[in-house]
Scaffold this motif. Structure first.
Motif, PDB file in Angstrom:
ATOM      1  N   VAL A 182      -3.561 -13.544 -37.430  1.00 41.67           N
ATOM      2  CA  VAL A 182      -4.115 -13.427 -36.344  1.00 41.67           C
ATOM      3  C   VAL A 182      -4.078 -12.338 -35.973  1.00 41.67           C
ATOM      4  CG1 VAL A 182      -3.461 -14.224 -33.452  1.00 41.67           C
ATOM      5  CG2 VAL A 182      -2.229 -15.085 -35.212  1.00 41.67           C
ATOM      6  N   ARG A 183      -5.442 -11.845 -35.888  1.00 42.41           N
ATOM      7  CA  ARG A 183      -6.488 -10.647 -34.541  1.00 42.41           C
ATOM      8  C   ARG A 183      -6.425 -11.191 -33.293  1.00 42.41           C
ATOM      9  NH1 ARG A 183     -11.194  -8.603 -37.989  1.00 42.41           N
ATOM     10  NH2 ARG A 183     -12.019 -10.023 -37.470  1.00 42.41           N
ATOM     11  N   VAL A 184      -6.641  -9.667 -32.415  1.00 37.00           N
ATOM     12  CA  VAL A 184      -6.398 -10.403 -30.865  1.00 37.00           C
ATOM     13  C   VAL A 184      -7.653  -9.153 -30.732  1.00 37.00           C
ATOM     14  CG1 VAL A 184      -5.947 -10.273 -28.555  1.00 37.00           C
ATOM     15  CG2 VAL A 184      -4.752 -11.462 -30.724  1.00 37.00           C
ATOM     16  N   ALA A 185      -8.845  -9.277 -30.863  1.00 39.82           N
ATOM     17  CA  ALA A 185      -9.530  -7.492 -30.539  1.00 39.82           C
ATOM     18  C   ALA A 185     -10.448  -7.451 -28.791  1.00 39.82           C
ATOM     19  CB  ALA A 185     -10.795  -7.524 -31.466  1.00 39.82           C
ATOM     20  N   ALA A 186     -10.817  -6.501 -28.363  1.00 37.62           N
ATOM     21  CA  ALA A 186     -11.201  -6.439 -27.409  1.00 37.62           C
ATOM     22  C   ALA A 186     -12.797  -6.474 -27.424  1.00 37.62           C
ATOM     23  CB  ALA A 186     -11.152  -4.899 -26.635  1.00 37.62           C
ATOM     24  N   ALA A 187     -13.287  -7.287 -26.811  1.00 36.63           N
ATOM     25  CA  ALA A 187     -14.363  -7.717 -26.822  1.00 36.63           C
ATOM     26  C   ALA A 187     -15.893  -6.443 -27.108  1.00 36.63           C
ATOM     27  CB  ALA A 187     -15.406  -8.860 -26.366  1.00 36.63           C
ATOM     28  N   GLU A 188     -15.649  -5.544 -25.785  1.00 37.94           N
ATOM     29  CA  GLU A 188     -16.164  -4.456 -25.636  1.00 37.94           C
ATOM     30  C   GLU A 188     -15.941  -2.952 -26.226  1.00 37.94           C
ATOM     31  OE1 GLU A 188     -18.949  -5.409 -24.120  1.00 37.94           O
ATOM     32  OE2 GLU A 188     -18.810  -7.536 -24.131  1.00 37.94           O
ATOM     33  N   GLN A 189     -15.032  -3.031 -26.944  1.00 42.93           N
ATOM     34  CA  GLN A 189     -14.066  -2.071 -27.502  1.00 42.93           C
ATOM     35  C   GLN A 189     -13.720  -2.321 -28.565  1.00 42.93           C
ATOM     36  OE1 GLN A 189     -11.018  -0.532 -24.296  1.00 42.93           O
ATOM     37  NE2 GLN A 189     -11.967  -2.277 -22.899  1.00 42.93           N
ATOM     38  N   ASN A 190     -13.422  -1.051 -29.397  1.00 45.38           N
ATOM     39  CA  ASN A 190     -13.219  -0.708 -31.229  1.00 45.38           C
ATOM     40  C   ASN A 190     -12.169  -1.397 -30.526  1.00 45.38           C
ATOM     41  OD1 ASN A 190     -13.304  -1.364 -34.237  1.00 45.38           O
ATOM     42  ND2 ASN A 190     -13.437   0.893 -33.754  1.00 45.38           N
ATOM     43  N   ARG A 191     -10.679  -2.187 -30.747  1.00 46.31           N
ATOM     44  CA  ARG A 191      -9.640  -1.847 -30.383  1.00 46.31           C
ATOM     45  C   ARG A 191      -9.083  -3.149 -30.858  1.00 46.31           C
ATOM     46  NH1 ARG A 191      -6.236   0.391 -25.211  1.00 46.31           N
ATOM     47  NH2 ARG A 191      -8.591  -0.970 -24.355  1.00 46.31           N
ATOM     48  N   ARG A 251     -10.971 -11.837 -28.369  1.00 50.04           N
ATOM     49  CA  ARG A 251     -11.248 -12.605 -29.031  1.00 50.04           C
ATOM     50  C   ARG A 251     -10.089 -12.813 -30.018  1.00 50.04           C
ATOM     51  NH1 ARG A 251     -16.946 -14.726 -31.038  1.00 50.04           N
ATOM     52  NH2 ARG A 251     -16.983 -15.299 -32.956  1.00 50.04           N
ATOM     53  N   LEU A 252      -9.836 -13.714 -29.784  1.00 45.23           N
ATOM     54  CA  LEU A 252      -8.716 -14.349 -30.965  1.00 45.23           C
ATOM     55  C   LEU A 252      -9.250 -14.614 -32.248  1.00 45.23           C
ATOM     56  CD1 LEU A 252      -5.249 -15.579 -31.114  1.00 45.23           C
ATOM     57  CD2 LEU A 252      -6.348 -17.205 -30.583  1.00 45.23           C
ATOM     58  N   THR A 253      -8.965 -14.347 -33.411  1.00 51.25           N
ATOM     59  CA  THR A 253      -9.109 -14.975 -34.511  1.00 51.25           C
ATOM     60  C   THR A 253      -8.109 -15.647 -35.486  1.00 51.25           C
ATOM     61  OG1 THR A 253     -11.248 -13.389 -34.332  1.00 51.25           O
ATOM     62  CG2 THR A 253     -10.723 -14.679 -36.406  1.00 51.25           C
ATOM     63  N   VAL A 254      -8.098 -16.377 -35.786  1.00 56.20           N
ATOM     64  CA  VAL A 254      -7.396 -16.758 -36.694  1.00 56.20           C
ATOM     65  C   VAL A 254      -7.588 -16.999 -38.290  1.00 56.20           C
ATOM     66  CG1 VAL A 254      -5.006 -18.808 -37.244  1.00 56.20           C
ATOM     67  CG2 VAL A 254      -5.972 -17.735 -34.901  1.00 56.20           C
ATOM     68  N   PHE A 255      -6.501 -16.442 -38.965  1.00 47.72           N
ATOM     69  CA  PHE A 255      -7.196 -16.540 -40.355  1.00 47.72           C
ATOM     70  C   PHE A 255      -6.132 -17.188 -40.931  1.00 47.72           C
ATOM     71  CE2 PHE A 255      -9.112 -12.332 -38.875  1.00 47.72           C
ATOM     72  CZ  PHE A 255     -10.511 -13.545 -39.673  1.00 47.72           C
ATOM     73  N   GLN A 256      -6.614 -17.951 -42.213  1.00 45.62           N
ATOM     74  CA  GLN A 256      -5.376 -18.375 -43.115  1.00 45.62           C
ATOM     75  C   GLN A 256      -5.621 -17.986 -44.602  1.00 45.62           C
ATOM     76  OE1 GLN A 256      -5.711 -23.099 -44.562  1.00 45.62           O
ATOM     77  NE2 GLN A 256      -4.157 -23.375 -44.841  1.00 45.62           N
ATOM     78  N   LEU A 257      -4.177 -17.692 -45.431  1.00 42.35           N
ATOM     79  CA  LEU A 257      -4.533 -17.217 -46.409  1.00 42.35           C
ATOM     80  C   LEU A 257      -3.503 -17.802 -47.293  1.00 42.35           C
ATOM     81  CD1 LEU A 257      -3.453 -13.773 -45.398  1.00 42.35           C
ATOM     82  CD2 LEU A 257      -5.369 -14.160 -45.266  1.00 42.35           C
ATOM     83  N   VAL A 258      -4.124 -18.248 -48.883  1.00 41.68           N
ATOM     84  CA  VAL A 258      -3.808 -18.615 -49.538  1.00 41.68           C
ATOM     85  C   VAL A 258      -3.892 -17.461 -51.091  1.00 41.68           C
ATOM     86  CG1 VAL A 258      -3.939 -20.816 -51.242  1.00 41.68           C
ATOM     87  CG2 VAL A 258      -4.377 -21.118 -48.831  1.00 41.68           C
ATOM     88  N   ASP A 259      -2.849 -17.275 -52.186  1.00 42.45           N
ATOM     89  CA  ASP A 259      -2.592 -16.358 -53.093  1.00 42.45           C
ATOM     90  C   ASP A 259      -3.500 -15.395 -52.506  1.00 42.45           C
ATOM     91  OD1 ASP A 259      -1.096 -18.080 -53.948  1.00 42.45           O
ATOM     92  OD2 ASP A 259      -3.173 -19.764 -54.995  1.00 42.45           O
ATOM     93  N   ARG A 260      -3.476 -14.167 -51.807  1.00 44.50           N
ATOM     94  CA  ARG A 260      -3.863 -13.547 -50.497  1.00 44.50           C
ATOM     95  C   ARG A 260      -5.731 -13.534 -50.771  1.00 44.50           C
ATOM     96  NH1 ARG A 260      -0.178  -9.346 -50.896  1.00 44.50           N
ATOM     97  NH2 ARG A 260      -2.090  -8.429 -50.443  1.00 44.50           N
ATOM     98  N   ARG A 261      -5.962 -14.723 -50.544  1.00 43.67           N
ATOM     99  CA  ARG A 261      -7.512 -14.763 -50.123  1.00 43.67           C
ATOM    100  C   ARG A 261      -7.355 -15.609 -49.224  1.00 43.67           C
ATOM    101  NH1 ARG A 261     -10.067 -18.719 -52.247  1.00 43.67           N
ATOM    102  NH2 ARG A 261      -8.767 -20.038 -53.097  1.00 43.67           N
ATOM    103  N   ALA A 262      -8.368 -15.563 -47.858  1.00 43.36           N
ATOM    104  CA  ALA A 262      -8.738 -15.588 -46.524  1.00 43.36           C
ATOM    105  C   ALA A 262      -9.474 -17.430 -46.780  1.00 43.36           C
ATOM    106  CB  ALA A 262      -9.278 -14.365 -45.676  1.00 43.36           C
ATOM    107  N   VAL A 263      -8.784 -18.036 -46.957  1.00 43.13           N
ATOM    108  CA  VAL A 263      -9.453 -19.555 -46.993  1.00 43.13           C
ATOM    109  C   VAL A 263     -10.455 -20.272 -45.616  1.00 43.13           C
ATOM    110  CG1 VAL A 263      -8.344 -19.814 -49.290  1.00 43.13           C
ATOM    111  CG2 VAL A 263      -7.935 -20.812 -47.152  1.00 43.13           C
TER     112      VAL A 263
END
Length: 234
Positions: A86-95, A126-138
Motif C-alpha cells: 500500500v503506497r500513499v503519496a502526496a499528489a503535489e509533493q515527492n513524498r 493518492r492511495l495505491t494498492v498492489f497485489q504481489l504474487v511470487d515477487r511480481r506485482a500482478v
C-alpha cells in the motif's frame, strides 16, 4: 425543515461511524504491516510493469477524513489473504509512505496512520494498492482521499443495532447508544440500553443540549419524545 436537517446530520455521523466501527472491529486484522517490511517486499518488484486493475472499495475516491480520526479501514476487491503493498503519496509533493499488508480489509497501525496524515494535510493523497504474487506485482488500484487539517474535536453519540431493521424491530433489547471520541482506539462507551420499545428515531437539538427519542409502541406511529441532557453521559 429542522427535523430533516437533523436527519441529514444523523446520516452524516452514521457514515463516519461505519468507518470508525470498522476500525474497532478489525483492529488486529493486520495492524502489523510496517514500512520496513514493505521496503523488503519491494526489493526486485517492478511496480511500473503492466498489470490488472484492482478496485479500491474503501476509502471511496474523494473521501475526506478529519485529522483527529483514528486509523480507518482500507479495503479493495481481491482475496482476503495475500501479499499487498500500500503506497500513499502526496499528489503535489515527492513524498510517500509505503506500507505492507497481508490481509484484506486492512487497518494501518497508529504510527503508520500518523505518518500518512503528516504527508500533506488539506491536500489530496493518492492511495495505491498492489497485489504481489511470487515477487511480481500482478494487480494495481488507486483512489484519492484527503486528510482535513480541521479536527472534529468532539465526542460522537450513535446508535448500534442489528440489521436488517425488520429483525431489529423484534430485538430492541440489542439496541445500544454509544459515545466515543473519533481519535480513540478504545471500545466506545455504552451510554443507554434496555429501552423496551423501538427507539430508532433519535436526534439532538441544534445546540446539543437536548437528546430526543421517538419511542413507538406496538407498531403505532404515535411517538413520545423523551428529551434529556446528553451532558450527563458525555
Amino acid at each position: 425543515m429542522a427535523r430533516h436537517s437533523g436527519y441529514k446530520l444523523i446520516l452524516a455521523l452514521s457514515v463516519l461511524m461505519v468507518s470508525v466501527l470498522s476500525v474497532l472491529s478489525c483492529t488486529g486484522i493486520n495492524s502489523v504491516g510496517s514500512r520496513e517490511t514493505a521496503q523488503r517486499m519491494l526489493s526486485g518488484v517492478d511496480l511500473q510493469a503492466p498489470m490488472e486493475m484492482l478496485t479500491v472499495l474503501e476509502p471511496q475516491s474523494g473521501a475526506v477524513y478529519p485529522i483527529d480520526l483514528a486509523a480507518p479501514l482500507f479495503e479493495w476487491a481481491g482475496p482476503a489473504v495475500g501479499r499487498w503493498l500500500v503506497r500513499v503519496a502526496a499528489a503535489e509533493q515527492n513524498r510517500s509512505v509505503l506500507l505492507s499488508g497481508f490481509s484484506n480489509p486492512w487497518v494501518p497501525s497508529q504510527a503508520d496512520w500518523e505518518a500518512i496524515k503528516a504527508l500533506s494535510p488539506g491536500f489530496p493523497l493518492r492511495l495505491t494498492v498492489f497485489q504481489l504474487v511470487d515477487r511480481r506485482a500482478v494487480a494495481r488500484g488507486s483512489v484519492h482521499f484527503t486528510v482535513s487539517p480541521v479536527p472534529m474535536a468532539c465526542r460522537v453519540v450513535y446508535q448500534e443495532l442489528p440489521v436488517p431493521f425488520r429483525y431489529a424491530e423484534k430485538h430492541v433489547d440489542l439496541f445500544r447508544w454509544r459515545a466515543m471520541s473519533p481519535d480513540s482506539y478504545a471500545t466506545p462507551d455504552t451510554v443507554l440500553t434496555q429501552v423496551p420499545y423501538c427507539a430508532n428515531c433519535h436526534t439532538f437539538s441544534r445546540d446539543g443540549s437536548v437528546f430526543g427519542l421517538d419511542m413507538d409502541y406496538r407498531g403505532t406511529e404515535a411517538a413520545t419524545c423523551w428529551p434529556m441532557s446528553p451532558k450527563r453521559w458525555i
